[in-house]
Design a protein around this motif. Structure first.
Motif, PDB file in Angstrom:
ATOM      1  N   ARG A 293       2.689   4.604  -1.487  1.00 36.13           N
ATOM      2  CA  ARG A 293       2.600   2.761  -1.916  1.00 36.13           C
ATOM      3  C   ARG A 293       2.693   2.763  -0.839  1.00 36.13           C
ATOM      4  O   ARG A 293       1.525   1.685  -0.172  1.00 36.13           O
ATOM      5  CB  ARG A 293       3.426   2.242  -3.002  1.00 36.13           C
TER       6      ARG A 293
ATOM      7  N   GLU B 184       7.573  -1.264  -9.745  1.00 32.41           N
ATOM      8  CA  GLU B 184       7.037  -0.602  -9.672  1.00 32.41           C
ATOM      9  C   GLU B 184       7.570   0.465 -10.755  1.00 32.41           C
ATOM     10  O   GLU B 184       7.019   1.285 -11.585  1.00 32.41           O
ATOM     11  CB  GLU B 184       5.848  -0.457  -8.902  1.00 32.41           C
TER      12      GLU B 184
ATOM     13  N   ARG C 134      -0.100  -6.787  -1.328  1.00 34.03           N
ATOM     14  CA  ARG C 134      -0.615  -6.183  -2.318  1.00 34.03           C
ATOM     15  C   ARG C 134      -1.073  -7.457  -3.107  1.00 34.03           C
ATOM     16  O   ARG C 134      -2.870  -7.821  -3.755  1.00 34.03           O
ATOM     17  CB  ARG C 134       0.200  -6.373  -3.965  1.00 34.03           C
TER      18      ARG C 134
ATOM     19  N   SER D 143       8.865   3.602  -9.545  1.00 35.47           N
ATOM     20  CA  SER D 143       7.925   4.971  -9.735  1.00 35.47           C
ATOM     21  C   SER D 143       9.294   5.515  -8.792  1.00 35.47           C
ATOM     22  O   SER D 143      10.348   5.318  -8.702  1.00 35.47           O
ATOM     23  CB  SER D 143       7.010   4.419  -8.613  1.00 35.47           C
TER      24      SER D 143
ATOM     25  N   TRP E 257       3.320  -6.282 -11.405  1.00 36.09           N
ATOM     26  CA  TRP E 257       3.978  -5.607 -10.078  1.00 36.09           C
ATOM     27  C   TRP E 257       3.680  -4.340 -10.898  1.00 36.09           C
ATOM     28  O   TRP E 257       3.985  -3.475  -9.395  1.00 36.09           O
ATOM     29  CB  TRP E 257       5.407  -5.592 -10.495  1.00 36.09           C
ATOM     30  N   ALA E 258       3.351  -3.417 -11.696  1.00 35.34           N
ATOM     31  CA  ALA E 258       2.674  -1.930 -11.813  1.00 35.34           C
ATOM     32  C   ALA E 258       1.865  -1.975 -10.893  1.00 35.34           C
ATOM     33  O   ALA E 258       0.781  -2.562 -10.614  1.00 35.34           O
ATOM     34  CB  ALA E 258       2.431  -1.587 -13.632  1.00 35.34           C
ATOM     35  N   THR E 259       1.546  -0.643 -10.418  1.00 34.09           N
ATOM     36  CA  THR E 259       0.495   0.094  -9.875  1.00 34.09           C
ATOM     37  C   THR E 259      -0.740  -0.469 -10.567  1.00 34.09           C
ATOM     38  O   THR E 259      -0.442   0.493 -11.547  1.00 34.09           O
ATOM     39  CB  THR E 259       0.688   1.070  -9.450  1.00 34.09           C
TER      40      THR E 259
END
Length: 443
Positions: free
Chosen positions: A320, A310, A411, A312, A7-9
């Motif tokens: 994003r 993410e 994504r 964030s 899931w992270a960028t």
């Protein structure tokens, strides 16, 4: 999902490399999401591929003896493209089950997979969606499937939020707004005063604030439930709360910031028409404001799942969403609009019959509708409130689920997220290039 990979960028910018291939997203990303990386140019150099591929020159037509135990399995034979009775591959064409095509192709072929001659390649499906670029039906089906298979987590969240919001709104409407002179009731004339207007605005704002906060809470927790449903992992209300509570303040800030941005965009264009008291200018600005607000709303629609999954910040989540939506605005707009129409129809089907039962069964019927007192009767308020609770319990997870799955789909198309999700779900893409459902995971 902070502990789950994927899931992270991404550290690099793979979306820049793949964003220009949206026209080929269904095939390109599908093959990547389903099959992992392509075989190296020299299979014998990689033990994973040398064990799975036959030696060069040993592909044979169906009906002949298999050359070696290591040969890839052949799909069931079927009628060929040639004349009746002609053997497949007799005229030099590719045999059935060859890695380069044939009538039915196989898991390596470009035209389909066993059981679906012209469909997309087989893809891992550890949860509610296949890990490849999604179609409209798969996104809607994924949202509904999550509601059905994870109802023990979804139902308590949405039911709790819907009850709190509707009980608060019903009490305000019954005991507070009826006393305000600005509230039209019983056929009386409206006597405007500054105090009444201020009270009405304050109560309306409080009602919407409770609704917004409830929606934010439900969205945050449902996002975690859906993210686990994609991987085929179980979820619980307590687990969704633990995973989402750290991001709740940021999600509130994100919602308020996006809302203020949309209001500001509308106010800049509407205020001149109000100051000039021009109906024509107001209508003209409305035609300009509406597309701008809709465009901004869709461009920022994926910021909420980006923020939650993410982990964030607010501004990174907005950036994003802007990046993921770019180039796919019309597609996301169409799916979002269709979802809104579907949920609106569901709400109407549930709400109007029950509210009519409240008016005609426990109120004064048409007389109360004509003089405006129906909105204050307990029959209307109770039956209408119950109808809205039922409708929101059903529609809230559908809307949240579609948003999360749109984020996942974008994504996958741009960043090959399907590979990370397959690994997180326990699918070995190195040894199983085109897996079906991952063992041990249910949808």
């Amino acid at each position: 999902m902070n502990d789950s990979p994927g899931w992270a960028t991404p550290g690099s910018s793979p979306s820049d490399d793949r964003s220009g291939r949206d026209g080929q997203g269904s095939q390109g990303s599908g093959s990547e999401g389903a099959g992992g990386t392509q075989p190296p140019a020299q299979p014998s150099d990689d033990p994973r591929w040398s064990a799975a591929q036959p030696p060069p020159g040993q592909w044979s037509n169906p009906g002949t003896e298999a050359p070696a135990p290591t040969q890839a399995p052949q799909p069931q034979q079927g009628p060929g493209w040639g004349s009746p009775g002609q053997q497949p591959g007799a005229q030099g064409g590719p045999p059935y089950g060859s890695p380069y095509g044939g009538q039915y192709g196989n898991q390596y072929g470009p035209y389909g997979h066993p059981g679906a001659p012209w469909g997309p390649p087989a893809a891992a499906k550890p949860g509610v969606i296949p890990l490849r670029p999604l179609g409209l039906g798969e996104i809607l089906d994924g949202a509904v499937s999550t509601m059905r298979s994870h109802w023990r987590s979804v139902l308590p969240i949405t039911l709790f939020v819907a009850v709190i919001v509707q009980v608060f709104g019903t009490l305000v409407q019954k005991y507070v707004m009826a006393d305000l002179e600005t509230y039209p009731g019983r056929g009386s004339a409206i006597d405007l005063s500054a105090g009444d207007v201020a009270g009405y605005v304050a109560l309306t704002g409080a009602t919407y604030l409770v609704q917004i906060l409830g929606t934010i809470l439900a969205t945050a927790m449902l996002t975690m439930v859906f993210s686990r449903a994609v991987l085929g992992q179980p979820s619980s209300v307590a687990g969704a709360w633990r995973e989402s509570r750290s991001q709740l303040p940021r999600l509130i800030g994100l919602t308020l910031l996006v809302g203020l941005a949309l209001i500001a965009a509308a106010a800049v264009l509407v205020v001149p028409a109000i100051l000039l008291e021009s109906v024509g200018l107001a209508f003209l600005t409305l035609l300009v404001v509406a597309p701008i607000v809709v465009w901004l709303g869709v461009a920022l629609s994926l910021s909420s799942p980006a923020l939650m999954l993410e982990k964030s910040t607010v501004f990174k989540a907005i950036a994003r969403s802007w990046k993921l939506v770019k180039g796919s605005w019309w597609r996301i707009f169409g799916i979002t609009l269709l979802t809104g129409i579907i949920t609106g129809i569901i709400t109407g089907i549930i709400y109007y019959p029950l509210s009519m039962i409240g008016i005609f069964g426990f109120g004064n019927g048409l007389d109360s509708v004509m003089d405006g007192s129906a909105s204050q009767s307990w029959g209307f308020l109770i039956f209408g409130g119950v109808a809205l609770i039922i409708a929101q319990t059903i529609t809230m997870p559908i809307q949240a689920g579609v948003t999360v799955l749109l984020y996942v789909d974008q994504r996958i198309r741009r960043e090959a997220l399907d590979l990370d999700l397959a690994r997180a779900a326990g699918v070995d893409t190195a040894t199983d290039p085109h897996p079906g459902a991952a063992p041990g995971h249910g949808g």
